[in-house]
Write an enzyme that holds these catalytic residues in place. Structure first.
Site, PDB file in Angstrom:
ATOM      1  N   GLY A  72      48.751  45.400  -4.217  1.00  0.00           N
ATOM      2  CA  GLY A  72      49.338  46.642  -3.701  1.00  0.00           C
ATOM      3  C   GLY A  72      48.640  47.064  -2.439  1.00  0.00           C
ATOM      4  CD  GLU A  88      50.162  45.872   0.889  1.00  0.00           C
ATOM      5  OE1 GLU A  88      49.401  44.900   0.735  1.00  0.00           O
ATOM      6  OE2 GLU A  88      49.991  46.739   1.766  1.00  0.00           O
ATOM      7  CD  GLU A  92      47.224  42.592  -2.008  1.00  0.00           C
ATOM      8  OE1 GLU A  92      47.011  42.563  -3.235  1.00  0.00           O
ATOM      9  OE2 GLU A  92      47.053  43.605  -1.308  1.00  0.00           O
ATOM     10  CD  GLU A 139      37.107  35.306 -10.779  1.00  0.00           C
ATOM     11  OE1 GLU A 139      36.184  35.931 -10.207  1.00  0.00           O
ATOM     12  OE2 GLU A 139      37.082  35.012 -11.971  1.00  0.00           O
TER      13      GLU A 139
END
Ligand SMILES: [Zn+2]
Length: 171
Positions: A72, A88, A92, A139
């Site tokens: 986000g 987003e 991502e 991660e």
């Protein structure tokens, strides 16, 4: 006066704390050109579901570097909340998702003494794409809601609690 704004952007007069009218208490131009409104910034974030597990990402940068988080970010000018969220998520994670619904809207801060935010939490489901996390995250983990790591931001923690309650009641 706030640290960020010292002068009127139209006439460069030094801002003063206004004492009259609806904007009393706010900083503004003494001739009435400009009032500095300190409004929250809006963010979106998503709990993304795939086969009964949910995506957690570990933050690579401050604030809260090393802590768990959700995909986000801040809504850009002119963007709708759902557009911003899908942008987003694509940036991502590279995942394609559908929005199942809004979990809730929460008041928060971007970091310990950070900017006041309003954070809209969504429930999403994976529809395609291959997970590939961006440099913003170090991660990832697919976790059940029971085992989901404690997220860094208050709104995310409250949305996690709401999601757990809703799914336990069969909702
Ligand atoms: Zn002015």
């Amino acid at each position: 006066l706030s640290a960020a704004w010292r002068h009127c952007p139209l006439c460069a007069a030094e801002l003063v704390t206004l004492t009259e009218g609806n904007d009393a208490g706010r900083d503004g131009c003494p001739t009435g050109h400009f009032v500095h409104y300190v409004n929250p910034a809006t963010t979106t974030f998503a709990f993304i579901e795939r086969d009964g597990k949910w995506l957690a990402l570990r933050r690579a940068h401050e604030p809260y570097a090393g802590e768990w988080d959700l995909p986000g970010g801040f809504i850009e000018a002119g963007e709708r909340p759902d557009e911003s969220l899908l942008r987003e998520i694509a940036e991502e994670t590279r995942l394609e998702v559908e929005i199942v619904g809004v979990i809730g809207a929460y008041s928060g801060h971007y970091g310990v003494d950070g900017k006041h935010t309003v954070d809209i939490g969504y429930h999403c489901r994976v529809t395609g794409g291959e997970l590939e996390i961006s440099d913003e995250k170090s991660e990832f983990r697919w976790a059940t809601l029971e085992d989901f790591p404690e997220p860094a931001f208050e709104g995310e923690r409250r949305a996690l609690a709401a999601l757990r309650a809703a799914l336990h009641s069969g909702g």
